[in-house]
Scaffold this motif. Structure first.
Motif, PDB file in Angstrom:
ATOM      1  N   LYS E  99      15.534 -15.815  -7.148  1.00  0.00           N
ATOM      2  CA  LYS E  99      14.512 -15.615  -6.127  1.00  0.00           C
ATOM      3  C   LYS E  99      13.297 -14.988  -6.781  1.00  0.00           C
ATOM      4  O   LYS E  99      13.476 -14.332  -7.831  1.00  0.00           O
ATOM      5  N   PRO E 100      12.098 -15.075  -6.208  1.00  0.00           N
ATOM      6  CA  PRO E 100      11.751 -15.889  -5.032  1.00  0.00           C
ATOM      7  C   PRO E 100      11.759 -17.358  -5.410  1.00  0.00           C
ATOM      8  O   PRO E 100      11.716 -17.669  -6.608  1.00  0.00           O
ATOM      9  N   PRO E 101      11.762 -18.261  -4.444  1.00  0.00           N
ATOM     10  CA  PRO E 101      11.824 -19.683  -4.773  1.00  0.00           C
ATOM     11  C   PRO E 101      10.740 -20.115  -5.752  1.00  0.00           C
ATOM     12  O   PRO E 101      11.042 -20.752  -6.766  1.00  0.00           O
ATOM     13  N   ALA E 102       9.477 -19.741  -5.450  1.00  0.00           N
ATOM     14  CA  ALA E 102       8.397 -20.283  -6.277  1.00  0.00           C
ATOM     15  C   ALA E 102       7.177 -19.377  -6.194  1.00  0.00           C
ATOM     16  O   ALA E 102       7.233 -18.288  -5.640  1.00  0.00           O
ATOM     17  N   MET E 103       6.065 -19.845  -6.769  1.00  0.00           N
ATOM     18  CA  MET E 103       4.826 -19.065  -6.747  1.00  0.00           C
ATOM     19  C   MET E 103       4.068 -19.270  -5.438  1.00  0.00           C
ATOM     20  O   MET E 103       3.228 -18.461  -5.061  1.00  0.00           O
ATOM     21  N   ASN E 104       4.333 -20.384  -4.767  1.00  0.00           N
ATOM     22  CA  ASN E 104       3.621 -20.644  -3.513  1.00  0.00           C
ATOM     23  C   ASN E 104       4.413 -21.645  -2.675  1.00  0.00           C
ATOM     24  O   ASN E 104       5.417 -22.198  -3.116  1.00  0.00           O
ATOM     25  N   ALA E 105       3.916 -21.887  -1.483  1.00  0.00           N
ATOM     26  CA  ALA E 105       4.633 -22.726  -0.526  1.00  0.00           C
ATOM     27  C   ALA E 105       4.709 -24.170  -0.986  1.00  0.00           C
ATOM     28  O   ALA E 105       5.729 -24.852  -0.823  1.00  0.00           O
ATOM     29  N   ALA E 106       3.622 -24.667  -1.590  1.00  0.00           N
ATOM     30  CA  ALA E 106       3.581 -26.076  -1.993  1.00  0.00           C
ATOM     31  C   ALA E 106       4.683 -26.364  -3.015  1.00  0.00           C
ATOM     32  O   ALA E 106       5.396 -27.366  -2.918  1.00  0.00           O
ATOM     33  N   GLY E 175       3.435 -13.717  -9.270  1.00  0.00           N
ATOM     34  CA  GLY E 175       2.955 -14.278  -8.018  1.00  0.00           C
ATOM     35  C   GLY E 175       2.705 -13.246  -6.940  1.00  0.00           C
ATOM     36  O   GLY E 175       2.099 -13.528  -5.913  1.00  0.00           O
ATOM     37  N   GLY E 176       3.180 -12.031  -7.134  1.00  0.00           N
ATOM     38  CA  GLY E 176       3.004 -10.980  -6.136  1.00  0.00           C
ATOM     39  C   GLY E 176       3.797  -9.764  -6.542  1.00  0.00           C
ATOM     40  O   GLY E 176       4.370  -9.731  -7.641  1.00  0.00           O
ATOM     41  N   GLY E 177       3.839  -8.767  -5.659  1.00  0.00           N
ATOM     42  CA  GLY E 177       4.464  -7.512  -6.014  1.00  0.00           C
ATOM     43  C   GLY E 177       5.692  -7.190  -5.161  1.00  0.00           C
ATOM     44  O   GLY E 177       6.703  -7.888  -5.221  1.00  0.00           O
ATOM     45  N   ALA E 178       5.578  -6.145  -4.364  1.00  0.00           N
ATOM     46  CA  ALA E 178       6.732  -5.641  -3.608  1.00  0.00           C
ATOM     47  C   ALA E 178       7.289  -6.694  -2.667  1.00  0.00           C
ATOM     48  O   ALA E 178       8.503  -6.791  -2.480  1.00  0.00           O
ATOM     49  N   LEU E 179       6.446  -7.481  -2.061  1.00  0.00           N
ATOM     50  CA  LEU E 179       6.934  -8.517  -1.147  1.00  0.00           C
ATOM     51  C   LEU E 179       7.691  -9.590  -1.928  1.00  0.00           C
ATOM     52  O   LEU E 179       8.790  -9.986  -1.544  1.00  0.00           O
ATOM     53  N   MET E 180       7.084 -10.053  -2.997  1.00  0.00           N
ATOM     54  CA  MET E 180       7.644 -11.160  -3.782  1.00  0.00           C
ATOM     55  C   MET E 180       8.958 -10.749  -4.440  1.00  0.00           C
ATOM     56  O   MET E 180       9.880 -11.554  -4.558  1.00  0.00           O
ATOM     57  N   ASP E 181       9.044  -9.489  -4.856  1.00  0.00           N
ATOM     58  CA  ASP E 181      10.231  -9.068  -5.591  1.00  0.00           C
ATOM     59  C   ASP E 181      11.304  -8.467  -4.695  1.00  0.00           C
ATOM     60  O   ASP E 181      12.486  -8.713  -4.890  1.00  0.00           O
ATOM     61  N   LEU E 182      10.903  -7.657  -3.718  1.00  0.00           N
ATOM     62  CA  LEU E 182      11.871  -6.913  -2.908  1.00  0.00           C
ATOM     63  C   LEU E 182      11.919  -7.418  -1.470  1.00  0.00           C
ATOM     64  O   LEU E 182      12.982  -7.668  -0.912  1.00  0.00           O
ATOM     65  N   GLY E 183      10.723  -7.544  -0.872  1.00  0.00           N
ATOM     66  CA  GLY E 183      10.656  -7.907   0.538  1.00  0.00           C
ATOM     67  C   GLY E 183      11.368  -9.214   0.850  1.00  0.00           C
ATOM     68  O   GLY E 183      11.974  -9.361   1.925  1.00  0.00           O
TER      69      GLY E 183
END
Lengths: 341, 341, 341, 341, 341, 341
Positions: E99-106, E175-183
Motif C-alpha cells: 500500500k498505497p495502491p499508486a501515486m494517483n487515481a488514474a 506521493g504524499g505524507g501522513a495520509l498516503m502512508d498511515l491514513g
C-alpha cells in the motif's frame, strides 16, 4: 470533681470553631463563663453566639470579677501567648494555650516556671497528638513493635499555602513563619517519640524566596512586600542517644503535593509512615508491610481538651505540658539561630 | 586523534560487565591492551574472554612493558584506588577510577595533586550523571527554568540491600558502608547542581542496627557478625550561599520501597523530582506540573567512558574530575567525623 | 549418602520439562539411568536428548536389567499410576508418582500398603506445596499466627481451560475431570493445613454442561462429543474437629478470571489468602492487613524432587506420602459418589 | 381500590426509618393509623413523629378498637414474629413481617397455613430482591441469557460486624446469628433463581470463635460473654435438579473486605456477579464480559412495600410470600441441625 | 492445487521481515523462486539469506527467464507500484502490491483495468484487516449486532513519528505524507464497514507545520528542510446513504498519545471501539458495555498472504482487491485536491 | 456607574436557577425589577420567590410601565429569542439572550443590526467561555504558548441524553436538536480560538436513528414518535487561513461516556485538551506533558453576567456579542443545509 469555670482570651476563628465547641460538648466537666477580646464587640458577638454569659475587653477586669475563671484558653496571636498566659497563671488559672508556646525560649521557660510555682496546669494545643494514626504509632512504639526509633523524617509542607488572612507573614507578631506555624506540629510529634529529649547538635537553613517573590496562592493571595518570615525551613537534629530528626516545613515550596504532613519513623525492628499509617517490618523470615483498613476518625480538638481537663484533675494525660513546650521553643530558637549563620 | 591504549586494573564484575564492553564499543578511540589482576588466572580469563592481548598480575611489570598503556581503568577495591591510581599517574597514564575516589580526604587530595602535576586526566566513574533524567535536570537548571536551587533532598535507600558478595561490610577494605558505596552517587549528583561548592557547615548521624542484628536479605544473606560499617547515614549540608542538602543513604532501613534512588530539587522558579523526572512550577498564573512522556534510555557507562575519553582529548566534558572527587571525599570524611560525635 | 539410580516411566511432556531437569540438576544425589516408554522411539529420543544411557519399552525388562534403578518417577497416564507403581515397589524401588495417586481409593490404599511392606518411599508429585506463598502460610500456621484454622475455601477454576491435548476428557484413562486433574492440587494444600485428617461428612455436585456443549477454548479446542468427565465440581467437607472446606474446581465455568488458583483460610486469630499472600488480623486494637512485598520465586518441581530424595534418605520432609495420597484419593472417590446421588 | 388501613407493631429503628417512610409516601394506597409497642411511650413518640393518630401498648386492644387495621407491619424481634403475625392473621389482617420469618420451621409453616386459611397476604420483608442489580439478573435469567443456572455462591460476610445494639447475640430472642440475620437475605436471592425449590441434600458448619473471643468492633463493641449465636456459617445445598448453592454468612470473619454481599451465579450460557452486576459469556466465538454503566439506584424498601400492597390487591408481585418464607425457614433449620452434628 | 511460483520485487525491510517469512511458512501453497532489486547485491543477499534460488536486478529479465514466476510481491517504493505491477500483470502474474495502491487515481484505475483484462488477482497489502479486533468488528456488523453503521471516526495519529529512514518525506517518491502512508490503513478499514462505497461529498485540510519546523523525533530525526509532504490530514467524507467518516492522520501532531490507531464506529443498535475492542449498546432495558477478555494475537501478514493466495485460487477472501484499491486511491486524490483549495 | 434596572422574560428553570441568582448577587450593579412570563401565575411566583417587585404576562405592558427596565434577560424558548429580543432592543434595552441566538441566520443578523442601530449591547449566554479551563486555554493562546492553532476537535456528546422535559425534540420550537442545543456551546468555544472568523467551506451530516427508535433514557424517557430533530451531528469546517474544526454533537450516540464535552486543540507549538486541561508540547529537546493540579472552580453564570454588565458599561469584555452570535447562527444554518444534501 467540681466543674471548672473557663474563659476564652482571643476571639478569633480558632476559638469559635475549635475550642468553644469542644468545651461546650463537655458540660459535666467545664462551664464556659466568659470571652475576652481586645474588641468588646467581637467578644460580645462570640459570647452571644455560643450563649456564654460574660464578655470583656480587658483581661484584668475579668480576673478581678466575681465569677472568676478557673482556667483560660489562650487563643491570642503568638506574641500575646506569653503575657496573657503569665497573667492567667498569676491569677491561679490553668491555661490551655495555642501553639507555638511563645516568641522565644526565654518566655516559654518563664511560663513553665510560673506554672510550676503556682501548681497550675499549662499546656499547649498540639492537637495532632490525638489523631488515630499517631495514637496507633505510639501504641506500636510502646508495645515494642518498632524497636528503638533512631531516625525520623518530619514534614509539614505546603506548596502554596501562605495564609492571606491573619498575621502569618508578620514577624513581630508571629515570631516566625513556616517553622513557627507548621513545623512545630510535626516537631512535637517527633519529639514525642523520643521521650521529648533535647538535641545536643543541630543545623538548619531557612528561606524566603517564594514568599518574597509572590505567586499563585492556594490560601488566598499574599503580599510579597509584607512577607517578613521564612517560607521554608530545613533542619537536622541529633540527640544524645544518637537518634536524629530531619525536619522540613514550608508555607511555599515547589513540590508536587499541595499539602504533605507526615512522619517517617525508622526503628530497629520496624519503620512506620504516619499517613496513611503503615508499618514496614519482617515476620517469619519475610518482609512485611502492614496496613490498617479501618482507623476511625477522631475529633482531635475534643480529645486534646479532655486531655487538658484530665491534667487539671491531676491525672496523667497526653498533653504538651509546660516543660515540653519550653523544650520545643528552645529548639525552635536554636533552629532560627543556626539558620542565621 | 591517536587511539589510546587502555589497561584494566582489577578483574571483577564491574570490569567485565561495564568498563570492558564500553571500551570495546569504541574501537576508533581506544584499544584495550591489557588486564591486570592480583590473580593471574583471573586476569588471563578476562583477557581471553574479551580478546585482550596481555594479562598481568603485577602492575609495575605492566607499566614497564613495551606496549605500555596510555590510560588505566582502576576497578580495584576501595582501599586500592589510591595506590594503583598513584602508580598509574606516576607512569603518565590517564585514569578512570571507580567510585568512591579513595579511603579518605588526604588520599583524594594527593591523587588530584599528582594528576595536576603530571597533566593527566583523573576521573571517577560516577555514571549516574549520564541518565537522561539528570541530563534533562541539568538542562532545566542551565536554561534558568528552575531559578536558583536552594535545597536538595538526595536519597539512595535500600530496604534490605546489603550485598552478600564482595567486601561491602568490611571497613578496612571499603572505608565505610551505605554512604561510601551508595550515598556518594547522589551526593555527586546534588553537588553537580550547586557548582560543586563545598559546604561550610554539616551534621550527620550513622547507624548499624539492622546490619548488626541481621535479617532478610534481598541481595543475598549477610553475616551480622562481620558487619563493620554503617547501614544508614543521614546528613544535612549547608553551603556558603545558604543552599542546603539533606542526604540519606542506606544498605538496610525499615522503609517501604526496596530501592529508592532520587533527588528532590527545590528552586526559586520550579522544583523537580529526578525519577520519574517531573517539574513543579507556575505558568500563566496557575500551578503547573510537567511530565516527560518519552525519555530515551541511555547506556550510562558508555556515556561516562566517552566523557572521560573526551577529557583525555582535551575537550571539556561532564566527568567527576580529580578536583571534584577530592571535594566529595572531603565531605564524606566530614560526615563520618560528624557522626562520631 | 550413596547416589540413587533413577528411571523415568512415561516419556511425555512432564518428564521432559519437569522431572528430568530437576533430577539432572542434582548429580550429587541422583543418577538418571533409564527412560521407559511404551514407544521405544520416544523413550530413546528422550534418553538421547538428556544424555540418559538406557531406553526401554518394557518395564519388566528394565527391572531385570543389570543396572537396576533404585527409584522410579512414574509419569504415566492416570490409569497407569497403579500398575507401574506397584511393579516398581515390588522391585524395591522408591517411587515419585504423578498426581492424582490412582483411579480410585482401593488402588491408592493398596499402593500405600505395599510401600509400607517393602519399606520404600512412595510419594505423589503435589509440587504446589513448595510455592513460597504456601510455605509462608504454613509457617504462619505453625507459629500460631492464624490461631486454629476452621474454614478453607479452596479453588482451582478455569474459565475455558479444557486441554485439547492428552486424554483429559477421557474418563477411562483419566478417572475424572476437573476434580481429578485440578481440584486435587488445592485439596492437597487445604488438607495440609488440617493435619491431613479425614472428613466425616461431605456433599458434592458435579457438572458437564459446557464440556458437552462446546465453546471457545483457551487451551485448544476440545471435542464436545468426546467429553466424558465433569467440567466443574463443588464440594463441602466437614471434619471431626468441625473444620470445613469448600472445594471448587473447573475446566470450564462462566466466571470472570481465566484462571483462579487460590486458598482462603479462616483462622481464629487471622485469615489468609494464598495468592497474593496476605493476612487479615488485628494488632494493638486495630484491624490489620499484612502484605509481603518480596517473596522470591521458587522452582517448585526441584523443591519437591529434593523433598522426595530427602525422604528416601530417611529424613522427614514435606511430601505427599503414600498415606496422605490414599486419604486424598478416598476423599476424591467420596466426592464423586456424593455427586452421583 | 380502597385505601388500606395499616398499623405498625414494634417501634424500633426499622419501623421509623424504613417502613413508615415507605408507607407515608403512598397515601393513595395506604393510611397509617396506629403504632403498637410494648412501651407505650415509645409507641406514642413514634406516632407523634410521623403524625399517626393512634398508639397502643397492647395489640389485642388495637385489633378490637373501632378503627381496626387492614394490614400489619410486624417489626418486632425475631421471637415475636410468630405470635404477632398469627394474631394479626386471626384478626384478618394482611401482614408484612420482617425477616427472618420465624424462630423455626414449624412456626413458619403454621403462619403460612393460617394465612392461606384466612385468605390474607403474608409476606416477609426481603427487600434486597428489589435492587436494580437483582432485578436485572432476574431479567437476564428470564430472557434465557444465562441458560440454566446450576451453581450459586451466595455470600453475606462481615469482617467485624457484630451489632452492639439490639439483641443480635442473644439466641433465645434472635434464634440464631449470622445465618438468621444476614445469610437469609442472600439465601432468599439465590432460591429466587432456582424457582424456590427445596434442597434434597445439605451440609453445614457454624462457628463462634471470634464472637466468643472478642475483638475490634466496626458496629460497636460487643460483649463476648453474652455471645450465644454463630458468628459464621458455611453450607452447601443440593437440589433435586442437581443445582447447588454454597452459602457463606458471617458477623465476624478474618477476611479482607469489611462487608461482602454478593451472588456469583453460574449458568450454562453465562455466569453473573451481582455487585457490580456483570455477566461472563461468549459472543460471536469470543469470550465476552458485559458491564452496565448506568444502573439507577432504587428505594428498595419502597419497592417491596408496593409489591406487598399489590399482592394485597390480588396482583401477582415479587414478594417473599408465606409459602416461600416457610421453605426458607425450613432450610435454615436444616442448616442449623446439620451444623450440630 | 498447483504450487504457485512467487517472486519478490523490491529488496527492503518489508520484504525481508514480512512477506518472505509469510511465504516461506506456506510451502504447500507457494514456492519463492526469485528476488528482484535494482541493486543486484542486495537482491543476492536477500535471496541467500532466505534460500531463494534466483536473484535479478532487471524485472524484464526475470519475466523472460525459463522459471517464470506466477505471482509477484511488489515491495517497491510508492512511485514504483504502478510500473512494476503493470509489468507483472502484462506477464500474466498475480500481484500482491504494498500500500498505497499508486501515486494517483488514474494509475490505480489503469492497474485495476489491466488486472481484469488479464484475469489476474491484484491485491493491496492492507494487513490491518486481519487483526482479531477488526475481524470481530466485522462479525458483529455482519451478525447485525451494530445495526446500520452511520458514522465512523478513523484515526492513525502519531505525536512525533516521522520516519528518518526511507523516503517518507519525499513527495515525488511517496506521493504524499501522513495520509498516503498511515491514513490509508484506517480509511481502508472504515470503507470496509460501508461496503467500500464511494463518498459523494468530502472536504479536507492538510498541514505541514511541525514537519517543516522540526522537533523531537521518536522514529529518528528528520530534516525539516527536506520535508515536502503533509504531517497531518483531517477529512470528512459523506456517502450516498448519508453515512459519514471523519478521518485523521498524522506523522506529527501535538497530542497526548505517541501512537493512536483506532476506529470509533457508531451504529443504530450499538457502537464500537476497535482498540481495545469494546461495544456500547443496550440489553434488557439497560445500557451495556461489552468487553472481550481474550482475543488471541494474530500474524496479520500471514493472514493477508493466505487471503491473497486464496483469491489466486479463485476463492472469495478478505483482501483489498484492485477495484477497492482504485476506489481508495480516488478518495485519497480527492482529499488532497480538497485540501489544496 | 448607575445601577441598571433588569427584567427577566421567560420564567423557567434557567431564570430561576442561573440568571436571577447571578443578578441578585450583584446589587451594586443591577436591580431586578420585573419578571415577565406568558403565565402570570408563574411570573408572580418567581417574582415572589426572589423578592422581585413586578410581574407581567405581557412584555409590551412592561416596557410601557413607569419603572421601565434598562436591560432584559431573555430566557424564553428558542423560537422566542428573536421576537422578544427585537422588542427589547426597540425599547432601548440591553439584552442578554439565552443560546442559541435564533432560529436561523436571518433572524440573528437582524437582531445584530438593530442592536447596532440602537447602540445597545446584545449578548448570548455562552457561559462555558468562563470555565477556568477555557480561560487558561485562552491565556495560553494569547501568550503564544500554543503557536498558531490549525485544527480543533470540538465535542459535546451524550450517550443517552435526550431531555424528557421542555421542548427539546420539537423542531418548530427548538429549531434543531443536538447541534442547536449542545453543539453551539463547543462551536462558540472553538470559534473563540480562531478570532471568530467565518469558515469558507463546510460539510455536515445529521442523524436521528436513536431518537426515532427510542431506548434507555438517562435524562428521563423521551417519546420516539415526537422526535423531530437530529440526535447527532458531525461537521467539518474549513477557514480562510486553512484552519479547520471537526464538530461532533449528540443527544444520543452509542459511545462509552455518558457525557463528553471537550475541545482538542492542535497548535504549531503545542496542543491542548480542555478537560482536564492539559498541554502537549516540547521543552529543552524533550516531549512535555503539562498538567495543572489546582484550577479553582468558577461560577460561570456569574462571570458571564458580569461580563455582560461590563459591556453595558462600555468596557471590553469576553461575551458572545451580537456580531459573533450572527456568525455562529450562520454557520449552524450552513451545517443544517449541508446535512440536507
Amino acid at each position: 470533681m467540681p466543674i471548672l469555670k473557663a474563659a476564652i482570651i482571643g476571639g478569633g476563628h480558632i476559638a469559635d470553631q475549635n475550642h468553644i465547641p469542644a468545651l461546650k460538648s463537655l458540660p459535666e466537666r467545664v462551664e464556659l463563663i466568659a470571652v475576652c477580646s481586645r474588641d468588646i464587640l467581637k467578644a460580645r458577638a462570640l459570647a452571644d453566639k455560643h450563649a456564654i454569659p460574660l464578655a470583656f475587653d480587658n483581661a484584668a477586669e475579668m480576673f478581678e470579677s466575681e465569677n472568676k475563671p478557673d482556667m483560660i484558653i489562650n487563643c491570642t496571636a503568638n506574641n500575646l501567648h506569653y503575657p496573657f498566659t503569665m497573667q492567667a497563671l498569676e491569677n491561679n488559672c490553668h491555661v490551655l494555650c495555642e501553639k507555638p508556646p511563645a516568641m522565644n525560649a526565654a518566655q516559654a521557660l518563664e511560663m513553665a516556671d510560673l506554672a510550676k510555682e503556682r501548681g497550675k496546669v499549662l499546656a499547649y494545643n498540639f492537637q495532632l497528638r490525638h489523631t488515630p494514626e499517631y495514637s496507633l504509632l505510639k501504641r506500636f512504639l510502646e508495645n515494642g513493635r518498632l524497636g528503638e526509633v533512631y531516625h525520623i523524617k518530619a514534614n509539614f509542607l505546603r506548596r502554596r499555602g501562605i495564609p492571606s488572612w491573619g498575621n502569618f507573614t508578620n514577624k513581630s507578631i508571629q515570631g516566625g513563619g513556616a517553622l513557627m506555624d507548621l513545623g512545630v506540629h510535626v516537631l512535637d510529634l517527633a519529639l514525642g517519640l523520643l521521650d521529648y529529649s533535647e538535641p545536643d547538635r543541630l543545623i538548619a537553613n531557612t528561606y524566603d524566596f517564594i514568599g518574597k517573590a509572590g505567586g499563585k496562592g492556594l490560601m488566598g493571595s499574599w503580599d510579597p512586600e509584607k512577607f517578613e518570615v521564612e517560607d521554608a525551613c530545613f533542619a537536622h537534629l541529633s540527640f544524645p542517644n544518637n537518634a536524629s530528626i530531619t525536619l522540613s516545613a514550608s508555607f511555599a515550596l515547589n513540590t508536587k503535593m499541595q499539602k504533605n504532613v507526615n512522619l517517617e519513623v525508622f526503628g530497629t525492628k520496624a519503620g512506620a509512615v504516619l499517613n496513611p499509617f503503615s508499618v514496614f517490618s519482617e515476620v517469619d523470615g519475610e518482609l512485611l508491610d502492614m496496613e490498617f483498613p479501618h482507623l476511625e476518625e477522631a475529633d482531635i480538638q475534643l480529645k486534646n481538651t479532655i486531655a487538658f481537663l484530665n491534667a487539671c484533675d491531676g491525672k496523667s494525660s497526653n498533653i504538651c505540658d509546660a516543660t515540653q513546650g519550653a523544650i520545643l521553643q528552645k529548639i525552635v530558637e536554636a533552629i532560627y539561630k543556626s539558620a542565621e549563620k
